[in-house]
Design an enzyme around this catalytic site. Structure first.
Site, short mmCIF file in Angstrom:
data_model
loop_
_atom_site.label_atom_id
_atom_site.label_comp_id
_atom_site.label_asym_id
_atom_site.label_seq_id
_atom_site.Cartn_x
_atom_site.Cartn_y
_atom_site.Cartn_z
N ASP A 113 8.10 -11.13 -2.92
CA ASP A 113 7.25 -10.31 -2.06
C ASP A 113 8.15 -9.53 -1.12
OD1 ASP A 113 5.10 -9.43 -0.47
OD2 ASP A 113 4.02 -11.32 -0.77
N ASP A 215 4.58 -5.15 -0.12
CA ASP A 215 3.63 -5.30 0.98
C ASP A 215 3.30 -3.93 1.58
OD1 ASP A 215 2.39 -7.35 2.78
OD2 ASP A 215 3.57 -6.32 4.30
N GLU A 269 0.67 -3.64 -2.97
CA GLU A 269 -0.50 -3.84 -2.13
C GLU A 269 -0.84 -2.49 -1.53
OE1 GLU A 269 -2.10 -6.32 1.74
OE2 GLU A 269 -0.16 -5.37 1.77
N HIS A 330 -3.93 -14.69 -0.11
CA HIS A 330 -3.65 -15.32 1.18
C HIS A 330 -4.26 -14.56 2.36
CE1 HIS A 330 -0.86 -12.10 0.71
NE2 HIS A 330 -0.47 -12.21 1.96
N ASP A 331 -4.90 -13.43 2.07
CA ASP A 331 -5.46 -12.60 3.15
C ASP A 331 -6.98 -12.56 3.16
OD1 ASP A 331 -3.03 -11.75 4.23
OD2 ASP A 331 -2.89 -10.04 2.87
C1 NOJ Z 1 -0.14 -7.69 4.09
C2 NOJ Z 1 0.11 -9.15 3.85
O1 NOJ Z 1 -0.55 -9.53 2.68
C3 NOJ Z 1 -0.38 -9.87 5.08
O2 NOJ Z 1 -0.40 -11.26 4.89
C4 NOJ Z 1 0.51 -9.47 6.23
O3 NOJ Z 1 0.02 -10.07 7.41
C5 NOJ Z 1 0.54 -7.96 6.40
N1 NOJ Z 1 0.70 -7.26 5.17
C6 NOJ Z 1 1.69 -7.56 7.27
O4 NOJ Z 1 2.88 -7.69 6.57
#
Ligand code: NOJ
Length: 538
Positions: A113, A215, A269, A330-331
């Protein structure tokens, strides 16, 4: 302009053979929560290595590890202080190499990542940058003078709450941060930053890493004039600090580097809810290999919603690109919780699994979904995610990041110590060892669906066509030469005949394992929240 670039051959033309990231299944691991090998209550790389047999048994082709680089953990690793090392909490580079070798020996690829948009404020680059206006690293980040009244340079807000600017009295300027103030924004308009990022990619590729999840890649380029964002009904539109057209050139440069290596990949992402915008990140097959389609992930439990989201993205992804599907990460609240239901919760998990693993596009699984892990309620005073503090406790992401439930008993097979987040209250009954012993479990359904997908190329490479059916059914056909798979997913609470075309069935899978496959597809009957994939002749 993108239109003047020569179009590259379609994926099919490029690679007649198996492409692991296109034809396979990818599994996301949140390293803190997968397996703790040293009893400190936090998962680590050696732990992941010891659990590779589970992943090989499940049949996944690749793992994506959320960040494991050195980090002060202000945002649990999404604040990197050294891009070319491993945080001691997770192990060291030797542990990483061992994990990589052992994963590869099982045919499992490894995706890291990469967090290119921002570093940690403890990164030596930022430490240097903040030390003086004259420092050679100053321009690696985004600094601006205050407005005459001392206010921030523009109105941009941080995604994590408050202004996106932090004032540094020592040098009298503000720096930009889209997330926490501990995550200063890197300046991708500085060629030195781009070259440093490329070197990081080379460093890991040369070690044998197979790809990167990027990311917030849609945010690396900002409006060069840093103009104010417009506001509509009091809500700021992120017009000038994300999805800037210049990001595409930056991605094309990165893709050229990736293409100079064999069989590596980039999944981005692109956190934009408009799939038409997301699809532009494929370029003409010369930007991302895959871009996450978050509109699918946020679909409600409704056949029509999934039908629409899948068809829309399929139509938008360029011919040289390839779709992908993801339901949990995870988000976001785990889909087993989002779609939970008083009586049909388990059936919904099974149906979602069959959908994910039969659609055209790379499936991304999130650790624990194969046993139907739910979000875990965390008391406010025990919350660890910074969002609980900077936004509201309701935004806390700890609930989807709790430790993997491997077995009943103290530590749940995850740790010999005290876990960094609590286990679900269902840990004694919902765990890998228990489901492993039960051939009718969700875990076995995942495994069987992955096996079916691997054994029948029509399920990964075949064409996709939505079929007419009842409103409560999402039905589609996958076709590959003379082979065909018919999939019918009943999202409703009543039994139904999905009215599949007549065809003799010679294999497949039902979510309710006890029911026999239909002899003829047209006679298939589905119970509430039941789904089936039927292999038929063309
Ligand atoms: C996206 C990530 O998936 C998330 O977990 C993170 O807090 C933010 N980007 C900032 O890097």
């Amino acid at each position: 302009m993108t239109g003047s670039r020569p179009s590259r051959p379609t994926l099919q033309e490029q690679e007649a053979d198996h492409l692991w990231w296109r034809d396979g299944v990818i599994y996301q691991i949140y390293p803190r929560s997968f397996m703790d090998s040293n009893g400190d209550g936090i998962g680590d790389l050696e732990g992941i290595r010891r659990r590779l047999d589970h992943l090989a048994w499940l049949g996944v082709d690749g793992i994506w590890l959320s960040p494991c680089f050195p980090s002060p953990m202000a945002d649990f690793g999404y604040d990197v202080s050294d891009y070319c090392n491993i945080d001691p909490v997770f192990g060291n580079l030797e542990d990483f190499d061992r994990l990589l070798t052992d994963a590869h020996s099982r045919g499992i690829r490894v995706i890291l990542d990469l967090v290119p948009n921002h570093s940690s404020d403890r990164h030596p680059w930022f430490q240097a940058a903040r030390s003086s206006r004259a420092d050679p690293k100053r321009n690696w980040y985004v600094w601006r003078d205050p407005k005459p009244d001392g206010a921030p340079p523009n109105n941009w807000n941080s995604v994590f709450g408050g202004p996106a600017w932090e004032f540094e009295p020592q040098t009298g300027q503000y720096y930009l941060h889209t997330f926490l103030k501990e995550q200063p924004e890197l300046n991708w308009r500085n060629p030195e930053v781009v070259s440093a990022m490329h070197d990081i990619v080379r460093f890991w590729f040369n070690r044998g890493v197979d790809g990167f999840r990027l990311d917030v890649i849609h945010a690396i380029a900002k409006d060069p004039e840093l103009r104010d964002n417009p506001e509509v009904d009091g809500v700021q539109l992120r017009l000038h600090n994300e999805n800037h057209p210049d990001v595409h050139g930056m991605l094309r440069e990165l893709r050229r580097l990736v293409d100079s290596y064999d069989a590596r990949m980039l999944v981005g992402e692109v956190y934009l809810m408009d799939p038409a915008k997301v699809a532009t990140y494929y370029g003409l097959g010369d930007e991302l290999h895959l871009a996450f389609n978050f509109s699918f992930m946020h679909a409600p439990w409704d056949a029509a919603a999934f039908r629409t989201h899948v068809a829309r993205f399929a139509a938008l992804v360029p011919e040289q690109g390839w779709p992908d599907h993801v339901l949990s990460s995870h988000d976001a609240r785990r889909h087993a919780s989002r779609y939970d239901h008083a009586t049909l919760g388990e059936e919904r998990c099974r149906l979602a699994a069959l959908m994910l693993l039969t659609l055209r596009g790379t499936p991304f699984l999130y650790y624990g979904e194969e046993i139907g892990m739910r979000n875990v309620e965390i008391p406010v005073n025990a919350m660890q995610d910074p969002l609980a503090r900077t936004l509201t406790p309701q935004m806390c992401r700890d609930g989807e990041r709790t430790p993997m439930q491997w077995q009943p008993g103290l530590g749940a097979g995850f740790t010999d110590g005290s876990p960094w987040l609590p286990f679900g209250i269902d840990v004694e009954t919902r765990n890998v060892s228990r489901q492993m012993a039960d051939p009718t479990s969700l875990l076995h359904l995942y495994r069987d669906a992955i096996t079916l997908r691997r054994q029948n190329p029509v399920l990964h490479s075949g064409s996709f066509q939505t079929l007419d059916s009842a409103e409560q059914v999402f039905a589609f056909e996958r076709r590959d030469g003379g082979t065909r798979a018919l999939v019918a997913l009943n999202f409703g609470t009543t039994p139904i005949n999905p009215r599949l075309p007549a065809a003799s069935v010679h294999g497949g899978l039902r979510t309710h394992r006890q029911s026999p496959l239909a002899g003829d597809a047209a006679s298939l009957q589905l119970g509430p929240c039941e789904g089936a994939v039927l292999l038929t002749d063309g």
